[in-house]
Motif scaffolding. Structure first.
Motif, PDB file in Angstrom:
ATOM      1  N   HIS A   1       0.830  -1.207   0.000  1.00 20.87           N
ATOM      2  CA  HIS A   1       0.000   0.000   0.000  1.00 20.87           C
ATOM      3  C   HIS A   1       0.861   1.252   0.000  1.00 20.87           C
ATOM      4  CE1 HIS A   1      -2.803  -3.111   1.270  1.00 20.87           C
ATOM      5  NE2 HIS A   1      -3.761  -2.316   0.792  1.00 20.87           N
ATOM      6  N   CYS A   2       0.321   2.331  -0.569  1.00 16.24           N
ATOM      7  CA  CYS A   2       1.063   3.592  -0.660  1.00 16.24           C
ATOM      8  C   CYS A   2       1.369   4.128   0.734  1.00 16.24           C
ATOM      9  CB  CYS A   2       0.251   4.612  -1.451  1.00 16.24           C
ATOM     10  SG  CYS A   2       1.009   6.232  -1.486  1.00 16.24           S
ATOM     11  N   PRO A   3       2.641   4.430   1.025  1.00 13.90           N
ATOM     12  CA  PRO A   3       2.982   4.932   2.354  1.00 13.90           C
ATOM     13  C   PRO A   3       2.363   6.304   2.619  1.00 13.90           C
ATOM     14  CG  PRO A   3       4.872   5.074   0.873  1.00 13.90           C
ATOM     15  CD  PRO A   3       3.811   4.311   0.141  1.00 13.90           C
ATOM     16  N   ALA A   4       1.965   7.026   1.568  1.00 17.95           N
ATOM     17  CA  ALA A   4       1.426   8.366   1.772  1.00 17.95           C
ATOM     18  C   ALA A   4      -0.090   8.358   1.907  1.00 17.95           C
ATOM     19  CB  ALA A   4       1.843   9.277   0.618  1.00 17.95           C
ATOM     20  N   CYS A   5      -0.775   7.607   1.042  1.00 21.76           N
ATOM     21  CA  CYS A   5      -2.237   7.709   1.050  1.00 21.76           C
ATOM     22  C   CYS A   5      -2.930   6.385   1.354  1.00 21.76           C
ATOM     23  CB  CYS A   5      -2.746   8.253  -0.286  1.00 21.76           C
ATOM     24  SG  CYS A   5      -2.574   7.071  -1.630  1.00 21.76           S
ATOM     25  N   GLY A   6      -2.167   5.294   1.451  1.00 23.16           N
ATOM     26  CA  GLY A   6      -2.753   4.025   1.838  1.00 23.16           C
ATOM     27  C   GLY A   6      -3.436   3.248   0.725  1.00 23.16           C
TER      28      GLY A   6
ATOM     29  N   PHE B   1       3.509   1.380  -8.335  1.00 21.84           N
ATOM     30  CA  PHE B   1       2.849   2.666  -8.536  1.00 21.84           C
ATOM     31  C   PHE B   1       1.660   2.849  -7.601  1.00 21.84           C
ATOM     32  CE2 PHE B   1       5.106   2.224 -12.469  1.00 21.84           C
ATOM     33  CZ  PHE B   1       5.402   3.524 -12.850  1.00 21.84           C
ATOM     34  N   CYS B   2       1.487   4.094  -7.121  1.00 19.31           N
ATOM     35  CA  CYS B   2       0.251   4.467  -6.442  1.00 19.31           C
ATOM     36  C   CYS B   2      -0.622   5.114  -7.513  1.00 19.31           C
ATOM     37  CB  CYS B   2       0.528   5.468  -5.324  1.00 19.31           C
ATOM     38  SG  CYS B   2      -0.973   6.269  -4.729  1.00 19.31           S
ATOM     39  N   THR B   3      -1.806   4.584  -7.746  1.00 18.43           N
ATOM     40  CA  THR B   3      -2.632   5.091  -8.852  1.00 18.43           C
ATOM     41  C   THR B   3      -3.635   6.139  -8.381  1.00 18.43           C
ATOM     42  OG1 THR B   3      -4.125   3.241  -8.521  1.00 18.43           O
ATOM     43  CG2 THR B   3      -2.449   2.980 -10.222  1.00 18.43           C
TER      44      THR B   3
ATOM     45  N   ASN C   1      -5.632  12.229  -5.129  1.00 15.88           N
ATOM     46  CA  ASN C   1      -5.654  12.516  -3.691  1.00 15.88           C
ATOM     47  C   ASN C   1      -4.385  12.152  -2.935  1.00 15.88           C
ATOM     48  OD1 ASN C   1      -8.419  13.458  -3.691  1.00 15.88           O
ATOM     49  ND2 ASN C   1      -8.924  11.319  -4.145  1.00 15.88           N
ATOM     50  N   CYS C   2      -3.344  11.744  -3.635  1.00 13.83           N
ATOM     51  CA  CYS C   2      -2.123  11.344  -2.954  1.00 13.83           C
ATOM     52  C   CYS C   2      -1.208  12.567  -2.828  1.00 13.83           C
ATOM     53  CB  CYS C   2      -1.454  10.223  -3.745  1.00 13.83           C
ATOM     54  SG  CYS C   2       0.008   9.565  -2.957  1.00 13.83           S
ATOM     55  N   ARG C   3      -1.001  13.023  -1.591  1.00 16.56           N
ATOM     56  CA  ARG C   3      -0.324  14.302  -1.360  1.00 16.56           C
ATOM     57  C   ARG C   3       1.030  14.450  -2.066  1.00 16.56           C
ATOM     58  NH1 ARG C   3       3.492  16.112   2.170  1.00 16.56           N
ATOM     59  NH2 ARG C   3       3.410  18.328   2.725  1.00 16.56           N
ATOM     60  N   PRO C   4       1.968  13.508  -1.894  1.00 20.09           N
ATOM     61  CA  PRO C   4       3.270  13.727  -2.550  1.00 20.09           C
ATOM     62  C   PRO C   4       3.162  13.853  -4.073  1.00 20.09           C
ATOM     63  CG  PRO C   4       3.160  11.524  -1.559  1.00 20.09           C
ATOM     64  CD  PRO C   4       1.969  12.281  -1.070  1.00 20.09           C
ATOM     65  N   GLN C   5       2.196  13.155  -4.673  1.00 24.21           N
ATOM     66  CA  GLN C   5       2.025  13.285  -6.128  1.00 24.21           C
ATOM     67  C   GLN C   5       1.539  14.685  -6.489  1.00 24.21           C
ATOM     68  OE1 GLN C   5       0.196  10.044  -8.384  1.00 24.21           O
ATOM     69  NE2 GLN C   5       0.132   8.828  -6.528  1.00 24.21           N
ATOM     70  N   ILE C   6       0.586  15.191  -5.687  1.00 21.59           N
ATOM     71  CA  ILE C   6       0.052  16.538  -5.950  1.00 21.59           C
ATOM     72  C   ILE C   6       1.164  17.574  -5.810  1.00 21.59           C
ATOM     73  CG2 ILE C   6      -1.535  18.304  -5.080  1.00 21.59           C
ATOM     74  CD1 ILE C   6      -3.349  15.950  -4.128  1.00 21.59           C
TER      75      ILE C   6
HETATM   76 ZN   LIG Z   1      -0.524   7.328  -2.735  1.00 21.85          ZN
END
Ligand SMILES: [Zn+2]
Length: 645
Positions: free
Chosen positions: A387-392, A403-405, A409-414
């Motif tokens: 799971h994504c460490p940032a958004c789960g 990849f986090c898809t 809503n995933c903060r580091p991607q934004i």
């Molecule tokens: Zn994420």
């Protein structure tokens, strides 16, 4: 113009471009004459020995044949510290009295030996074990900084180091996302010791020459004279060359090179110190391995062992997770290293890395530290995250990467997408550092680049560390970015694998964002340097609803990016930095003049800058330009260039 003249003209232009880094004509002018020559060669069936058409690389070879060097190639004895260097110099001085020593860079690549006869390039070979090497004539012939003819007409062999400039490595890796070269050294060895000469041609190598092996009656008495001779042959020679008489002078020069080292566009691993005079060299002679008249001063050991404490999974702009190793801090090449990249999960498995165990760390390309492999058994297994460490969100596995898809809503991607949009080569919005972007996302609820344009000074003033002036500057910088040109805008959107070079190609071919968004994979593949993966990524980008919406929102705000007109003039294709105070122009007047004459003005000095115009009291930028070997001109010279135009 007859064939001979065409070849001479093209070789002169290539010399100016590749060796002097100072082209006198545009690429298109070169290409036009080159095409004419190709046609003429086809019509007549004649190809002159020094024709640049030899550079494209011939047929793939079945095997390497052997080449016996006319004179043995020695390797160099090493010294690892100033103490050892001082001892060696003293020993030489004891035998020869006061002598001069030459100092040159020790390039880190692949040694090659080039043979010329009757003024023509006739062959090249690797060093091998010094007596016999592999014949790499067809490969080396493609290297544009190896002259195909020289003024000296006797038989001779000249040694140089084949290198891949770091900027060329970067370009190559951008063009080949699936066939990345690990570092410049591997890039060179794999290209020259490759049976297909077209591979060599594609890597854009250079050869820096430094030694004369065999010669038939050449009258050269010292290393300094040799450097002059090599230059007269239009060859590249060591970027830094000095002649000294004392250990203190040698030490100062080596320390200076050590400081410049991180700024060089190529790898070096030391400095070679030689007795300058050739006759005195013969008095010292050789051991069975090394000449006694030269040593290589090697910079710090390249790799060290330290404990891998933990792995931090970082989420990037595209949702890709990159594992970063957290290390027990350790000294390496004069810096303390606490983090190093682990590339991807596949790499962790392949290298058999474990937490709480020793690993080898190296600074590859001397910039980003890298974990090379495990240095001891045992430790704690590194688990593959699910799971994504940032958004789960649950992760997706594509090839070797995770990849986090959850792009929306995933903060580091934004944060990374907005930072990328604001960056120098993108919309160039001043004042929006990564830290500030984080504040905007966390405190003001910004979630896309389109939201930037709704920001007000009042909102910004609620943020920590903001005063009226800073807030005003940011709002006006954001507003100014509405007039961004098309190539920067395409880059700013942050498509997968689309760097500024590809963005420029896309802008030129399609002319608008609409046309690009409609482009088919087939049409994209027609662009030189765009492969399957890149093309698919572009098509996919414009199929995703959230991307289409962002582009639409930006257009509604009034962003209508146009292809920038390329102005042609004395500064065409040049990136220029202004520094110090000019007497006859304001900064903005000078900037305007440069742009009107085809140039681009940059605010900071980096490797990509071609020219620095230095006014009175120029400071650190001027020093950096000197360190990087960038051409510097005065205000008067600037004026003269404008007048000549
Ligand atoms: Zn994420």
């Amino acid at each position: 113009m007859d064939m001979q003249q065409m070849v001479q003209q093209l070789n002169k232009w290539a010399y100016e471009y590749y060796v002097l880094d100072n082209p006198s004509v545009a690429d298109t002018v070169y290409d036009a004459l080159y095409d004419q020559l190709v046609l003429l060669e086809k019509q007549t069936g004649i190809v002159l020995p020094d024709s640049p058409t030899h550079r494209v690389g011939g047929e793939t070879l079945k095997e390497f044949s052997q080449h016996k060097h006319l004179k043995r190639l020695y390797s160099l004895d090493k010294v690892q510290s100033f103490g050892e260097l001082s001892q060696w110099m003293e020993k030489v001085q004891k035998q020869l009295g006061n002598v001069q020593f030459s100092l040159e860079l020790k390039y880190d690549g692949l040694t090659i030996n080039v043979t010329y006869d009757q003024g023509k390039f006739v062959g090249a070979a690797t060093r091998g074990k010094g007596i016999v090497g592999e014949d790499v004539t067809e490969q080396v012939k493609t290297i544009k900084t190896v002259p195909l003819s020289i003024p000296y007409t006797g038989l001779c062999e000249i040694q140089g180091e084949g290198i891949m400039k770091l900027s060329n490595l970067e370009k190559y890796n951008k063009k080949h996302p699936n066939d990345q070269l690990k570092n410049a050294r591997n890039g060179v060895a794999g290209a020259i010791r490759n049976l297909n000469p077209k591979v060599t041609a594609e890597r854009n190598l250079d050869v820096v020459f430094y030694s004369l092996g065999y010669s038939e009656g050449m009258q050269i008495g010292s290393q300094s004279q040799l450097v002059d001779f090599l230059k007269s042959c239009q060859m590249l020679t060591s970027n830094e060359f000095a002649v000294v008489e004392t250990f203190e002078q040698a030490k100062a020069q080596i320390e200076k090179i050590g400081q410049m080292r991180p700024h060089f566009d190529f790898l070096i691993d030391g400095v070679v110190v030689k007795v300058n005079d050739f006759e005195l060299r013969e008095q010292l002679g050789y051991t069975d391995k090394f000449p006694k008249w030269a040593v290589a001063f090697k910079f710090d050991a390249e790799q060290v062992a330290t404990t891998l404490l933990d792995v931090d999974w970082q989420v990037g702009r595209t949702g890709k997770l990159t594992p970063v190793g957290l290390l027990e801090p350790v000294e390496l090449c004069g810096a303390t290293i606490g983090r190093a990249t682990l590339n991807n999960f596949g790499d962790i498995t392949r290298k058999n890395l474990h937490k709480n165990a020793l690993v080898f760390v190296r600074r590859s390309n001397d910039v980003i530290p890298e974990v090379l492999g495990s240095a001891e058994q045992g430790g704690v297994a590194i688990e593959k995250p699910t799971h994504c460490p940032a958004c789960g969100s649950q992760l997706q596995e594509v090839g070797a990467h995770l990849f986090c898809t959850n792009a929306e809503n995933c903060r580091p991607q934004i944060v990374a997408r907005i930072s990328h949009y604001c960056s120098k080569n993108a919309c160039d919005i001043d004042g929006l550092s990564d830290k500030t972007v984080e504040q905007l996302v966390d405190c003001l609820g910004i979630s896309s680049v389109a939201d930037l344009y709704t920001l007000t000074t009042e909102q910004l003033l609620t943020l920590e560390g903001f005063k009226q002036r800073k807030a005003n500057n940011i709002v006006s910088a954001i507003d100014k970015s509405k007039s961004v040109n098309l190539e920067r805008f395409i880059f700013a959107l942050g498509l997968d694998n689309v760097g500024s070079v590809t963005a420029k190609d896309l802008a030129t071919k399609y002319g608008s964002v609409e046309a690009l968004s409609q482009a088919s994979k087939e049409s994209l593949l027609e662009i030189d340097g765009i492969g399957e993966i890149v093309a698919e990524g572009i098509v996919q980008y414009f199929q995703e609803q959230q991307n289409v919406e962002i582009v639409q929102k930006l257009q509604n705000i009034g962003i209508d990016p146009q292809l920038s007109e390329t102005k042609v003039g004395v500064f065409t294709g040049k990136k220029i930095v202004l520094t110090g105070s000019l007497q006859n122009y304001t900064r903005s007047q000078a900037t305007k003049l440069i742009e009107e004459n085809g140039g681009e003005v940059s605010s900071s000095v980096s490797k990509s800058v071609n020219l620095v115009i230095a006014g009175a009291e120029a400071g650190s930028k001027l020093a950096k330009a000197h360190a990087l070997g960038i051409d510097v001109i005065t205000e008067e010279q600037f004026q003269q260039m404008l007048e000549q135009n």
